[in-house]
Design an enzyme around this catalytic site. Structure first.
Site, PDB file in Angstrom:
ATOM      1  N   LYS A  74       0.102   4.255  -0.209  1.00 57.64           N
ATOM      2  CA  LYS A  74      -0.517   5.443   0.399  1.00 57.64           C
ATOM      3  C   LYS A  74      -0.301   6.655  -0.531  1.00 57.64           C
ATOM      4  O   LYS A  74      -0.321   6.491  -1.737  1.00 57.64           O
ATOM      5  CB  LYS A  74       0.011   5.666   1.811  1.00 57.64           C
ATOM      6  CG  LYS A  74      -0.131   4.379   2.651  1.00 57.64           C
ATOM      7  CD  LYS A  74       0.110   4.572   4.107  1.00 57.64           C
ATOM      8  CE  LYS A  74      -0.068   3.230   4.826  1.00 57.64           C
ATOM      9  NZ  LYS A  74       0.062   3.363   6.268  1.00 57.64           N
TER      10      LYS A  74
ATOM     11  N   HIS B 142      -9.422   1.088   4.958  1.00 58.57           N
ATOM     12  CA  HIS B 142      -8.160   1.317   5.679  1.00 58.57           C
ATOM     13  C   HIS B 142      -8.426   2.280   6.841  1.00 58.57           C
ATOM     14  O   HIS B 142      -9.227   3.213   6.721  1.00 58.57           O
ATOM     15  CB  HIS B 142      -7.118   1.902   4.730  1.00 58.57           C
ATOM     16  CG  HIS B 142      -5.744   1.887   5.315  1.00 58.57           C
ATOM     17  ND1 HIS B 142      -5.345   2.797   6.266  1.00 58.57           N
ATOM     18  CD2 HIS B 142      -4.702   1.062   5.131  1.00 58.57           C
ATOM     19  CE1 HIS B 142      -4.101   2.531   6.619  1.00 58.57           C
ATOM     20  NE2 HIS B 142      -3.684   1.481   5.943  1.00 58.57           N
TER      21      HIS B 142
ATOM     22  N   GLU C 237      -5.308  -4.833  10.711  1.00 59.15           N
ATOM     23  CA  GLU C 237      -4.262  -3.830  10.911  1.00 59.15           C
ATOM     24  C   GLU C 237      -4.544  -3.050  12.186  1.00 59.15           C
ATOM     25  O   GLU C 237      -5.317  -2.078  12.172  1.00 59.15           O
ATOM     26  CB  GLU C 237      -4.238  -2.856   9.726  1.00 59.15           C
ATOM     27  CG  GLU C 237      -3.936  -3.501   8.395  1.00 59.15           C
ATOM     28  CD  GLU C 237      -3.399  -2.483   7.405  1.00 59.15           C
ATOM     29  OE1 GLU C 237      -2.278  -2.688   6.922  1.00 59.15           O
ATOM     30  OE2 GLU C 237      -4.069  -1.476   7.157  1.00 59.15           O
TER      31      GLU C 237
ATOM     32  N   GLU D 230      -6.817   4.688   7.857  1.00 60.50           N
ATOM     33  CA  GLU D 230      -6.566   6.095   7.502  1.00 60.50           C
ATOM     34  C   GLU D 230      -7.763   6.696   6.757  1.00 60.50           C
ATOM     35  O   GLU D 230      -7.904   7.921   6.719  1.00 60.50           O
ATOM     36  CB  GLU D 230      -5.261   6.205   6.693  1.00 60.50           C
ATOM     37  CG  GLU D 230      -4.058   5.964   7.598  1.00 60.50           C
ATOM     38  CD  GLU D 230      -2.793   5.496   6.902  1.00 60.50           C
ATOM     39  OE1 GLU D 230      -2.694   5.591   5.666  1.00 60.50           O
ATOM     40  OE2 GLU D 230      -1.888   4.997   7.615  1.00 60.50           O
TER      41      GLU D 230
ATOM     42  N   SER E 282       3.483  -2.191  10.332  1.00 59.72           N
ATOM     43  CA  SER E 282       4.928  -2.254  10.571  1.00 59.72           C
ATOM     44  C   SER E 282       5.567  -3.588  10.179  1.00 59.72           C
ATOM     45  O   SER E 282       6.531  -4.030  10.812  1.00 59.72           O
ATOM     46  CB  SER E 282       5.250  -1.910  12.031  1.00 59.72           C
ATOM     47  OG  SER E 282       4.879  -0.568  12.309  1.00 59.72           O
TER      48      SER E 282
ATOM     49  N   GLY F  14       2.864  -1.126   4.263  1.00 57.66           N
ATOM     50  CA  GLY F  14       2.912   0.277   3.875  1.00 57.66           C
ATOM     51  C   GLY F  14       4.325   0.715   3.569  1.00 57.66           C
ATOM     52  O   GLY F  14       4.838   0.531   2.473  1.00 57.66           O
TER      53      GLY F  14
ATOM     54  N   GLY G 112       2.747   2.145  10.822  1.00 57.80           N
ATOM     55  CA  GLY G 112       3.747   3.195  10.669  1.00 57.80           C
ATOM     56  C   GLY G 112       4.484   3.552  11.943  1.00 57.80           C
ATOM     57  O   GLY G 112       5.167   4.568  11.997  1.00 57.80           O
TER      58      GLY G 112
ATOM     59  N   ASN H 226       0.870  -1.177   0.000  1.00 56.55           N
ATOM     60  CA  ASN H 226       0.000   0.000   0.000  1.00 56.55           C
ATOM     61  C   ASN H 226       0.906   1.225   0.000  1.00 56.55           C
ATOM     62  O   ASN H 226       1.511   1.547   1.029  1.00 56.55           O
ATOM     63  CB  ASN H 226      -0.890  -0.038   1.251  1.00 56.55           C
ATOM     64  CG  ASN H 226      -1.664   1.251   1.464  1.00 56.55           C
ATOM     65  OD1 ASN H 226      -1.734   2.096   0.569  1.00 56.55           O
ATOM     66  ND2 ASN H 226      -2.239   1.399   2.650  1.00 56.55           N
TER      67      ASN H 226
HETATM   68  P1  PGA Z   1       2.949   0.249   7.603  1.00 56.19           P
HETATM   69  O1  PGA Z   1       1.474   0.474   6.999  1.00 56.19           O
HETATM   70  O2  PGA Z   1       3.449  -1.045   7.003  1.00 56.19           O
HETATM   71  O3  PGA Z   1       3.728   1.444   7.122  1.00 56.19           O
HETATM   72  O4  PGA Z   1       2.812   0.156   9.074  1.00 56.19           O
HETATM   73  C1  PGA Z   1       0.593  -0.601   6.844  1.00 56.19           C
HETATM   74  C2  PGA Z   1      -0.712  -0.119   6.283  1.00 56.19           C
HETATM   75  O5  PGA Z   1      -1.170   0.973   6.670  1.00 56.19           O
HETATM   76  O6  PGA Z   1      -1.319  -0.800   5.433  1.00 56.19           O
END
Ligand code: PGA
Length: 250
Positions: free
Chosen positions: A12, A93, A163, A95, A209, A230, A169, A10
């Site tokens: 983003k 997601h 998640e 976000e 992460s 991500g 992140g 992803n």
């Molecule tokens: P991250 O994001 O691997 O940067 O923690 C994962 C995601 O939001 O899908």
């Protein structure tokens, strides 16, 4: 029937045209691991170019609107994603749920629109930190699953990504035991909602992460069929070790 491992990047809101070289390198490297399904979800602006740059590759969107077309300034509909060359889309997601106020009902409508447009779906769920700390994570996530699941679906075209919001992140990850417990609970709930055959066939991804160092351990947890990645999906150097870890586990 064994579920094929599935590793999805992803991107983003990251990636200009120059990043297509990384995408080419990722898909070329992924071809060495034929037992793993690999997909990349770049920003809308790169979907068409990425699909052209890597013919046959699974390229996806990060969101879609629930309507097929209409007066929704700034939004992108699922048939538009398919038309641009996308094969899949992420919906729900955190976000989007948190930053854009998307409810379970919104996520369900988006997933149904995506399936109707012929896309595969990765439907995200996950609890905030205070819910995890209060011991309510499983109940919270199972309610999201029940509220967001499309009314009807082909289990081969719908994956659930767990998640935990506090792990996205941040470099923090749940224990392998906590991931396995959550994934087992999700699969059991899917069995109640959609029947045991569908639950058995559906892939459950872990996200938050994931990197080349922790992927093997997380992907080996019970009921984990892949990863939604991500930050570590933006370069071949960071993403391909995760794909390789998935391949090792078959
Ligand atoms: P991250 O994001 O691997 O940067 O923690 C994962 C995601 O939001 O899908």
């Amino acid at each position: 029937m064994a579920r094929r491992k599935y590793v999805v990047g992803n991107w983003k809101m990251n990636g200009l045209k120059a990043a297509l070289d990384e995408a080419r390198a990722i898909f070329a490297g992924a071809a060495d691991h034929a037992a793993v399904d690999v997909a990349l979800c770049p920003p809308f602006t790169l979907i068409s170019a990425m699909a052209d740059a890597a013919p046959g590759a699974a390229v996806g969107g990060q969101d879609c609107h629930a309507a097929a077309a209409g007066a929704y300034t700034g939004s992108v509909a699922a048939p538009m994603l398919a038309d641009a060359g996308a094969r899949l889309v992420i919906v729900g997601h955190s976000e989007r749920r948190e930053g854009f106020g998307e409810s379970d009902a919104d996520v369900k409508a988006k997933a149904e629109a995506a399936l109707a447009a012929g896309l595969s779906v990765i439907l995200c769920v996950g609890e905030p930190r205070n819910v995890r700390e209060s011991g309510g994570a499983i109940a919270y996530v199972l309610a999201q699953v029940a509220g967001s699941l499309p009314a009807a679906f082909d289990p081969a075209r719908l994956a659930i990504a767990y998640e935990p919001i506090w792990a996205i992140g941040t470099g923090l990850v749940p224990t392998v035991a906590d991931v396995a417990a959550m994934h087992g609970a999700i699969r059991a709930r899917l069995g109640e909602l959609s029947g045991p055959a569908a639950a058995e066939a559906m892939r459950l991804l872990y996200g938050g992460s994931v990197n080349g160092d922790n992927a093997a351990e997380l992907l080996d947890a019970g009921d984990v069929d892949g990863a939604l990645v991500g930050g570590a999906s933006l370069t071949a150097a960071k993403f391909l070790p995760i794909v390789a870890a998935a391949a090792q586990l078959g």
